[in-house]
Design a protein around this motif. Structure first.
Motif, PDB file in Angstrom:
ATOM      1  N   UNK A   1       0.847  -1.192   0.000  1.00 27.93           N
ATOM      2  CA  UNK A   1       0.000   0.000   0.000  1.00 27.93           C
ATOM      3  C   UNK A   1       0.881   1.240   0.000  1.00 27.93           C
ATOM      4  N   UNK A   2       0.317   2.347  -0.461  1.00 24.23           N
ATOM      5  CA  UNK A   2       0.981   3.645  -0.379  1.00 24.23           C
ATOM      6  C   UNK A   2       0.035   4.629   0.275  1.00 24.23           C
ATOM      7  N   UNK A   3       0.589   5.601   0.983  1.00 19.70           N
ATOM      8  CA  UNK A   3      -0.217   6.643   1.608  1.00 19.70           C
ATOM      9  C   UNK A   3       0.584   7.931   1.653  1.00 19.70           C
ATOM     10  N   UNK A   4      -0.036   8.971   2.194  1.00 20.48           N
ATOM     11  CA  UNK A   4       0.624  10.266   2.342  1.00 20.48           C
ATOM     12  C   UNK A   4       0.484  10.718   3.790  1.00 20.48           C
ATOM     13  N   UNK A   5       1.611  11.026   4.422  1.00 29.93           N
ATOM     14  CA  UNK A   5       1.627  11.614   5.757  1.00 29.93           C
ATOM     15  C   UNK A   5       1.835  13.117   5.624  1.00 29.93           C
ATOM     16  N   UNK A   6       1.178  13.885   6.489  1.00 27.45           N
ATOM     17  CA  UNK A   6       1.272  15.344   6.392  1.00 27.45           C
ATOM     18  C   UNK A   6       1.510  15.954   7.764  1.00 27.45           C
ATOM     19  N   UNK A   7       1.991  17.189   7.734  1.00 37.03           N
ATOM     20  CA  UNK A   7       2.226  17.943   8.954  1.00 37.03           C
ATOM     21  C   UNK A   7       2.743  19.320   8.597  1.00 37.03           C
ATOM     22  N   UNK A   8       2.901  20.189   9.575  1.00 35.87           N
ATOM     23  CA  UNK A   8       3.468  21.511   9.294  1.00 35.87           C
ATOM     24  C   UNK A   8       4.945  21.386   8.927  1.00 35.87           C
ATOM     25  N   UNK A   9       5.473  22.396   8.261  1.00 38.54           N
ATOM     26  CA  UNK A   9       6.906  22.411   7.973  1.00 38.54           C
ATOM     27  C   UNK A   9       7.673  22.165   9.268  1.00 38.54           C
ATOM     28  N   UNK A  10       8.612  21.227   9.226  1.00 38.35           N
ATOM     29  CA  UNK A  10       9.336  20.818  10.422  1.00 38.35           C
ATOM     30  C   UNK A  10       8.893  19.470  10.940  1.00 38.35           C
ATOM     31  N   UNK A  11       7.798  18.904  10.381  1.00 32.14           N
ATOM     32  CA  UNK A  11       7.365  17.588  10.875  1.00 32.14           C
ATOM     33  C   UNK A  11       8.326  16.486  10.426  1.00 32.14           C
ATOM     34  N   UNK A  12       9.183  16.798   9.441  1.00 31.92           N
ATOM     35  CA  UNK A  12      10.273  15.909   9.054  1.00 31.92           C
ATOM     36  C   UNK A  12      11.581  16.509   9.549  1.00 31.92           C
ATOM     37  N   UNK A  13      12.352  15.726  10.302  1.00 38.73           N
ATOM     38  CA  UNK A  13      13.637  16.215  10.827  1.00 38.73           C
ATOM     39  C   UNK A  13      14.707  15.156  10.636  1.00 38.73           C
ATOM     40  N   UNK A  14      15.919  15.603  10.415  1.00 42.02           N
ATOM     41  CA  UNK A  14      17.071  14.723  10.263  1.00 42.02           C
ATOM     42  C   UNK A  14      18.014  14.985  11.422  1.00 42.02           C
TER      43      UNK A  14
END
Length: 317
Positions: A59-72
């Motif tokens: 399956x494929x999906x899309x996760x969302x959030x405000x800018x900054x919800x992805x961090x390295x």
């Protein structure tokens, strides 16, 4: 694995006659996130995710959030401050460790970044230990801009989440007009990958309530998607509705037709390759994305879409 590619990817490169080009492109595959990519991820509001469930369905999906919800936090880890909605097909999968294929894509600038790794659930989302990081070109991405982060979302129409094994007429019409979708695949060991597919409306052809077809346009010669399909035919699609924010999720099996000239009514495919997808599961979810994106500006790389033949393109493969 031989270098950055597994056996299926190398076989796909061989069939396409692009082994030398793949060796050059393979230099862009790494297992760490460079600083410029970390900055790009920190600006994103969406992340495409693909994985196999406990039955092996992809399956494929899309996760969302405000800018900054992805961090390295470091060059080998990705923190995702989001989880799928309860009705999402990948919600049960991401309650435990799972191998994910991921794609961060910024349609407004036609930039994208592909990542694969093993996800571990956290209280506020996911920690993904990365094993593959790939920068991709901007080809076939339609330029569109999401609404402002603080924009008031439009009222959502009544929406009942249903799981079926075929596309209803409204879903068929929606897919026939799509210019973008995302496809998830996995190799023989369940290691997942997620990729973008784009073109002019009509490039994704609906042949029946359980059968789709799309052309394989020229790309970077890596064949990460088609290489997986040679080892494991299961695949998943997620098709965003940028107007309403809903997403249509499909699972099934895919077959690569390496010589499209043998398919009646297929029309030119750019590379002579087509992919046929047999639908076994359908889920439509409301409110996955922010609603009200700007109208698309088509990529200049999009090939023309051939007219639909009288039989709807249902010629036997």
């Amino acid at each position: 694995m031989t270098g950055p590619y597994h056996h299926g990817e190398r076989e796909a490169q061989r069939r396409a006659g692009l082994r030398e080009e793949a060796e050059v492109s393979g230099r862009a595959i790494r297992d760490t996130v460079p600083p410029v990519a970390a900055s790009f991820l920190a600006e994103q509001r969406t992340l495409v995710v693909g994985a196999a469930d406990d039955r092996g369905d992809v399956w494929a999906t899309v996760l969302t959030g405000p800018a900054g919800f992805l961090r390295v936090p470091n060059e080998r880890d990705l923190l995702v401050a989001a989880r799928p909605a309860p009705d999402d097909p990948l919600a049960p999968v991401l309650r435990g460790p799972a191998h994910l294929g991921m794609l961060a894509i910024e349609a407004a600038t036609r930039r994208r970044m592909r990542m694969n790794g093993t996800a571990h659930p956290r209280k506020d989302g996911l920690l993904v230990r990365l094993d593959q990081v790939v920068a991709n070109c901007p080809k076939y991405i339609q330029k569109r801009t999401p609404p402002a982060a603080d924009a008031e979302p439009p009222p959502a129409p009544p929406f009942e989440v249903r799981r079926t094994d075929r596309l209803d007429p409204e879903q068929q019409r929606f897919l026939s007009g799509a210019d973008t979708f995302f496809v998830a695949t996995a190799d023989g060991h369940g290691r997942a990958d997620a990729s973008h597919r784009g073109g002019n409306p009509g490039f994704l052809r609906v042949l029946s309530p359980t059968r789709l077809r799309w052309p394989d346009y020229p790309g970077n010669a890596m064949f990460l998607t088609l290489g997986n399909l040679l080892l494991n035919p299961r695949a998943g699609l997620v098709v965003p509705d940028y107007a309403t924010g809903a997403t249509l999720h499909l699972t099934g099996t895919a077959e690569v037709l390496w010589d499209a000239g043998t398919v009646e009514g297929a029309g030119p495919a750019g590379t002579g390759r087509l992919v046929e997808f047999s639908v076994t599961g359908v889920v439509r979810l409301p409110g996955t994305l922010p609603a009200g994106w700007t109208p698309p500006v088509a990529s200049r790389f999009n090939p023309p879409v051939p007219p639909v033949p009288r039989d709807g393109g249902r010629g036997a493969a």
